[in-house]
Design an enzyme around this catalytic site. Sequence first.
Site, PDB file in Angstrom:
ATOM      1  CG  ASP A 146     -28.802  -7.646  22.925  1.00 21.85           C
ATOM      2  OD1 ASP A 146     -28.464  -6.716  23.405  1.00 21.85           O
ATOM      3  OD2 ASP A 146     -29.305  -8.680  23.676  1.00 21.85           O
ATOM      4  CB  SER A 177     -27.689  12.661  27.496  1.00 26.85           C
ATOM      5  OG  SER A 177     -28.842  13.440  28.328  1.00 26.85           O
ATOM      6  CB  ALA A 223     -28.045   3.974  36.451  1.00 25.33           C
ATOM      7  CE1 TYR A 224     -30.027   7.897  28.687  1.00 28.19           C
ATOM      8  CE2 TYR A 224     -29.682  10.065  29.763  1.00 28.19           C
ATOM      9  CZ  TYR A 224     -29.865   9.276  28.789  1.00 28.19           C
ATOM     10  OH  TYR A 224     -29.864  10.001  27.357  1.00 28.19           O
ATOM     11  CE  LYS A 272     -26.940   7.646  26.715  1.00 24.32           C
ATOM     12  NZ  LYS A 272     -26.921   7.104  25.580  1.00 24.32           N
TER      13      LYS A 272
END
Length: 231
Positions: free
Chosen positions: A62, A138, A153-154, A158
């Site tokens: 994790d 990404s 946030a993504y 990234k």
Amino acid sequence: MPDQQRVALVTGANRGLGREIARQLAARRIHVVLTARNHAAAEEAAAEIRGDGLAVSSTRLDVTDPGSITAAIAELRRLDILVNNAGVTDGDHRAATIPASEVRRVLEVNLLGAWRCASAAIPLMRDQRYGRIVNVSSRLASLSTMTSGTEPAYRVSKAALNALTRVLAADVAGAGVLVNSCSPGWVRTELGGPNAPTTVEEGAATPVWLATLPDGGPTGQFFAGHTPAPW
């Protein structure tokens, strides 16, 4: 596994892109340690790949749990390749209204999780004077195309992962360790959704290429396909 066989560890590999990256690496005669938060899920995916006669094992990892990272790495005699694939998104949130708790959740996985895994892997790679670290990023992280307030946030996580790629590459320069990030494209996975135009097989191709670069290959770069992408 034979001592001379390359060993790869792939995070978030129980399904989708991560599982396909693991499968393609194993098809190159690399022993792959397939990891996921749930060991049963990781082992189920590994068993499917072993059914094709490929060398894959599984363990729990994790990326938000430092203890599980330490335990997973401690099981290995060697580690040649780390693919930081585990990732989450904040979906339909907007930059001006997203709760701070959601930002922290995404950063914890996409940035800090990859950072923890790399920090644990690099000592082994330094010792053997060989390593490949691939951070799955990404195109949404590219500052040149960051003109939308969606998935804030993504996008930020990234972009920070790309920055981490640069500083890690500088830190291990001369040690035989290559560190790169890449965009696999918009891939038809649980994260990407059913309308994505890229298959998991196509999406895995760039991470696998970077994971198997020859000595002297590029480092500290961001790729889409085999082409450097704008930061």
